[in-house]
Design a protein around this motif. Structure first.
Motif, PDB file in Angstrom:
ATOM      1  N   ILE A 203       0.859  -1.186   0.000  1.00 50.16           N
ATOM      2  CA  ILE A 203       0.000   0.000   0.000  1.00 50.16           C
ATOM      3  C   ILE A 203       0.895   1.236   0.000  1.00 50.16           C
ATOM      4  O   ILE A 203       1.769   1.377   0.867  1.00 50.16           O
ATOM      5  N   VAL A 204       0.687   2.111  -0.979  1.00 51.59           N
ATOM      6  CA  VAL A 204       1.549   3.284  -1.157  1.00 51.59           C
ATOM      7  C   VAL A 204       0.831   4.540  -0.683  1.00 51.59           C
ATOM      8  O   VAL A 204      -0.348   4.751  -0.990  1.00 51.59           O
ATOM      9  N   VAL A 205       1.550   5.358   0.060  1.00 47.17           N
ATOM     10  CA  VAL A 205       1.075   6.681   0.470  1.00 47.17           C
ATOM     11  C   VAL A 205       2.109   7.697   0.021  1.00 47.17           C
ATOM     12  O   VAL A 205       3.281   7.595   0.389  1.00 47.17           O
ATOM     13  N   ILE A 206       1.705   8.656  -0.822  1.00 49.00           N
ATOM     14  CA  ILE A 206       2.600   9.748  -1.205  1.00 49.00           C
ATOM     15  C   ILE A 206       1.847  11.045  -0.951  1.00 49.00           C
ATOM     16  O   ILE A 206       0.867  11.354  -1.629  1.00 49.00           O
ATOM     17  N   SER A 207       2.290  11.784   0.054  1.00 42.64           N
ATOM     18  CA  SER A 207       1.554  12.970   0.477  1.00 42.64           C
ATOM     19  C   SER A 207       2.431  13.823   1.377  1.00 42.64           C
ATOM     20  O   SER A 207       3.404  13.331   1.966  1.00 42.64           O
ATOM     21  N   ARG A 208       2.088  15.095   1.474  1.00 38.03           N
ATOM     22  CA  ARG A 208       2.718  15.925   2.505  1.00 38.03           C
ATOM     23  C   ARG A 208       2.205  15.451   3.859  1.00 38.03           C
ATOM     24  O   ARG A 208       0.999  15.275   4.049  1.00 38.03           O
ATOM     25  N   VAL A 236       5.584   4.821   2.567  1.00 37.90           N
ATOM     26  CA  VAL A 236       5.118   6.178   2.839  1.00 37.90           C
ATOM     27  C   VAL A 236       6.139   7.169   2.282  1.00 37.90           C
ATOM     28  O   VAL A 236       7.272   7.248   2.760  1.00 37.90           O
ATOM     29  N   GLY A 237       5.721   7.912   1.261  1.00 36.56           N
ATOM     30  CA  GLY A 237       6.573   8.939   0.674  1.00 36.56           C
ATOM     31  C   GLY A 237       6.046  10.319   1.018  1.00 36.56           C
ATOM     32  O   GLY A 237       4.835  10.564   0.957  1.00 36.56           O
ATOM     33  N   ALA A 264      10.812  12.920   1.468  1.00 38.07           N
ATOM     34  CA  ALA A 264      10.339  13.643   0.284  1.00 38.07           C
ATOM     35  C   ALA A 264      10.726  12.891  -0.987  1.00 38.07           C
ATOM     36  O   ALA A 264      11.874  12.456  -1.136  1.00 38.07           O
ATOM     37  N   VAL A 265       9.765  12.742  -1.898  1.00 33.08           N
ATOM     38  CA  VAL A 265       9.992  12.022  -3.154  1.00 33.08           C
ATOM     39  C   VAL A 265       9.968  13.020  -4.315  1.00 33.08           C
ATOM     40  O   VAL A 265       8.939  13.657  -4.549  1.00 33.08           O
ATOM     41  N   ARG A 271       6.574   7.910 -10.083  1.00 29.06           N
ATOM     42  CA  ARG A 271       6.097   6.714 -10.790  1.00 29.06           C
ATOM     43  C   ARG A 271       6.800   5.457 -10.281  1.00 29.06           C
ATOM     44  O   ARG A 271       6.145   4.417 -10.055  1.00 29.06           O
ATOM     45  N   SER A 272       8.111   5.520 -10.092  1.00 29.84           N
ATOM     46  CA  SER A 272       8.854   4.339  -9.652  1.00 29.84           C
ATOM     47  C   SER A 272       8.385   3.871  -8.282  1.00 29.84           C
ATOM     48  O   SER A 272       8.423   2.668  -7.983  1.00 29.84           O
ATOM     49  N   VAL A 273       7.927   4.802  -7.441  1.00 33.53           N
ATOM     50  CA  VAL A 273       7.375   4.419  -6.138  1.00 33.53           C
ATOM     51  C   VAL A 273       5.986   3.816  -6.311  1.00 33.53           C
ATOM     52  O   VAL A 273       5.661   2.781  -5.708  1.00 33.53           O
ATOM     53  N   LEU A 274       5.167   4.445  -7.154  1.00 35.73           N
ATOM     54  CA  LEU A 274       3.786   3.971  -7.337  1.00 35.73           C
ATOM     55  C   LEU A 274       3.741   2.552  -7.906  1.00 35.73           C
ATOM     56  O   LEU A 274       2.943   1.718  -7.442  1.00 35.73           O
ATOM     57  N   ILE A 275       4.567   2.256  -8.906  1.00 38.34           N
ATOM     58  CA  ILE A 275       4.471   0.944  -9.574  1.00 38.34           C
ATOM     59  C   ILE A 275       5.003  -0.187  -8.701  1.00 38.34           C
ATOM     60  O   ILE A 275       4.885  -1.360  -9.061  1.00 38.34           O
ATOM     61  N   SER A 276       5.561   0.162  -7.545  1.00 31.59           N
ATOM     62  CA  SER A 276       5.997  -0.889  -6.619  1.00 31.59           C
ATOM     63  C   SER A 276       4.858  -1.312  -5.691  1.00 31.59           C
ATOM     64  O   SER A 276       5.046  -2.189  -4.837  1.00 31.59           O
TER      65      SER A 276
END
Length: 442
Positions: A203-208, A236-237, A264-265, A271-276
Motif C-alpha cells: 500500500i503506497v502513500v505519497i503525500s505531505r 510512505v513517501g 520527500a519524493v 512513478r517508480s514508487v507507485l508501480i511498486s
C-alpha cells in the motif's frame, strides 16, 4: 489560428517550478497545451533560491521569476502596491490580453489580479483548494477572495464541490464559474510492465505529512491494517511536521520491516514508487481535486481514499474505494480493496485514464473560458469601484480605498514611464516542425 484571435495569457501564482505540487503541475501542463493550441503563454512567479529573472522552459514557455523571496509556505510577503511597476511592465511588454491567477493562498496571484483589473485587462481565476468558514484563517482568506473576485471576468474550479465552496465563500455569481478538472500526463505515469505478485500486498502513500492531508489518520490506520493482514506492507513517501508521529508509531508497533519511510519524493521518481505497490491510500481531510489519485490510477493502482471534497468526482466507482475520514471506516475500505485486487487489470485501468483525463482537453475547455472573458463588456473604472463597496460595511470601504489608491499610483507610473516608452517583446515565430506538431496535437 489567426494571430489576431490568439490569447496572450499571463499565468500568475506563487506556486511554480522548481517547487512541486498540484498547482505547479497544473500551470505547467496547461501552459504547454495552450502553447500547442497557438496561444502565447507567459508565467509569473517569485524567485526560488538562485533562480531569478527570465527563464525558458520546454516549448519556449517564458517564465518571469520576480525578485521576491517566499515569506511563508512558498508565499511572498503581501506588498499590495510594490509589485505594481513590475507587473505593469510585464503586461505591456508581453502584450497580455488575459491574466490568469491560480490558488487562493497565493499572494502574488491576488496582487496581479488587482493590478490587471485596474489597468483594464481581462482576468480569470482558478481555485484549486477548499476552505472552511469558521476558523480565523479561513474567515480572513474568504474576505481576501471576496475582494479578488469582486470584479472578476470568469472563474474556474477543479470540481463541482470546489465550485460550490468558492461561490459561497466569495459571493461570485455561479454563472461566472466553470468546472474544469485537473488531468494527468498518462505518458509519464504508466503501469509496471510485469504484473506484481499479490502474495505481498504493498500500500503506497505519497503525500505531505501534515494535518490537512490526514497524517494523524495514518498513525491509527497503519498498525490496524498490519495486524489484520500479515502480508501487507506500507510505503510512505513525503515529508512534513507529522513525519515524527509516523516514525514513533512505527517504533511503538515494531513495524520497521513493514513500513518504509522514504521522506520527500522528487516528482520524477513518483512513478517508480507507485508501480511498486498495489493500492494507493489517500487520507486527506479536505481536497478540491486530488491529482495524486489520477497519477496512481494511471499507474494501475486501486485507490482507497477518504470521501471528502471533490474526491468522489475523480474516479469511477470500480477504480476507487471511498471511506469516511474515520480510522475504522478506512480499515474496512482497505479490506474491501484487498479483496478487489485480483480483479484489477493495471493496463486496462491505465487505458481508461487516457480517455478520462487529458491536458489537451483541459486546455481546450480553458480556451473557452478565455473566449468568454474576452466577450465580457468593458466597464469604466468608476463602475468597477462600486462593486467593492458591496463587499461589506467596513471591508467594502477599505477595498474601495485600496483600488482607488492603486489607480492613482498607476496614473503616476504612466506619467513617470509612459506606456509607449516600454518596449514590446516580439513574438517568436514557430518553426515548421513546431507548426506540424501543433497540427498533429490539435
Amino acid at each position: 489560428m489567426d494571430k489576431q484571435l490568439r490569447h496572450r495569457i499571463l499565468m500568475v501564482s506563487d506556486f511554480y517550478y522548481p517547487n512541486f505540487g498540484g498547482v505547479e503541475n497544473h500551470i505547467y501542463y496547461l501552459s504547454q497545451c495552450l502553447l500547442q493550441l497557438g496561444h502565447k503563454v507567459v508565467v509569473l512567479t517569485h524567485s526560488y533560491a538562485n533562480r531569478s529573472g527570465v527563464r525558458y522552459m520546454t516549448g519556449s514557455l517564458k517564465v518571469y521569476y520576480m525578485p521576491w523571496r517566499p515569506f511563508v509556505l512558498q508565499n511572498t510577503l503581501p506588498t499590495i502596491y510594490l509589485s505594481l511597476p513590475i507587473i505593469r511592465t510585464i503586461l505591456i511588454r508581453e502584450r497580455i490580453t488575459v491574466v490568469h491567477g491560480h490558488q487562493a493562498f497565493s499572494t502574488l496571484c491576488h496582487e496581479a489580479l488587482m493590478h490587471a483589473r485596474t489597468m483594464g485587462y481581462k482576468v480569470v481565476f482558478t481555485d484549486h483548494s477548499l476552505y472552511g468558514f469558521a476558523d480565523v484563517g479561513s474567515i480572513h482568506m474568504n474576505k481576501v477572495l471576496q475582494f479578488s473576485l469582486a470584479d472578476i471576468d470568469q472563474a474556474i474550479c477543479v470540481s463541482h464541490t470546489s465550485k460550490e465552496n468558492t461561490v459561497l465563500r466569495s459571493g461570485i455569481p455561479p454563472e461566472k464559474v466553470f468546472v474544469i478538472p485537473n488531468a494527468v500526463d498518462t505518458a509519464m505515469f504508466t503501469p509496471a510492465h510485469k504484473r506484481l505478485d499479490c502474495d505481498t500486498i504493498v500500500i503506497v502513500v505519497i503525500s505531505r505529512l501534515v494535518y490537512r492531508k490526514g497524517a494523524d489518520l495514518l498513525v491509527e490506520v497503519i498498525p490496524e491494517v498490519c495486524n489484520l493482514f500479515p502480508n501487507v506492507r506500507f510505503i510512505v513517501g513525503g515529508d512534513g511536521p507529522k513525519r515524527v508521529r509516523l516514525e514513533e508509531m512505527r517504533e511503538k508497533h515494531s513495524l520497521q520491516d513493514r513500513v518504509d519511510m522514504l521522506g520527500a519524493v522528487p516528482h520524477a521518481q513518483v512513478r517508480s514508487v507507485l508501480i511498486s505497490g498495489h493500492i494507493f491510500l489517500n487520507s486527506s481531510l479536505t481536497e478540491a481535486f486530488c491529482i495524486a489519485i489520477l497519477e496512481a490510477a494511471s499507474c494501475g493502482l486501486l485507490t482507497v481514499s477518504t470521501k471528502v471534497g471533490g474526491v468522489p468526482e475523480v474516479l469511477p466507482d470500480d477504480m476507487i474505494v471511498l471511506a469516511e475520514p474515520d480510522p475504522y471506516d478506512m480499515v474496512q475500505a482497505i479490506k474491501k480493496a484487498i479483496h478487489m485486487l485480483p480483479f484489477i487489470d493495471p493496463h486496462l485501468m491505465h487505458n481508461r485514464m487516457k480517455s478520462l483525463y487529458s491536458w489537451h482537453d483541459v486546455a481546450k475547455r480553458t480556451e473557452v473560458v478565455y473566449d468568454r472573458a474576452r466577450q465580457c463588456s468593458k466597464k469604466d473604472f468608476l463602475h468597477c469601484l462600486s462593486r467593492y463597496l458591496r463587499c461589506g460595511a467596513w471591508a467594502g470601504k477599505i477595498f474601495f480605498l485600496v483600488m482607488l489608491l492603486n489607480f492613482l499610483l498607476l496614473s503616476l507610473l504612466q506619467i513617470w514611464q509612459p506606456w509607449e516608452n516600454i518596449e514590446e517583446v516580439p513574438d517568436m515565430e514557430l518553426t515548421q516542425d513546431q507548426q506540424e506538431d501543433i497540427q498533429l496535437n490539435s
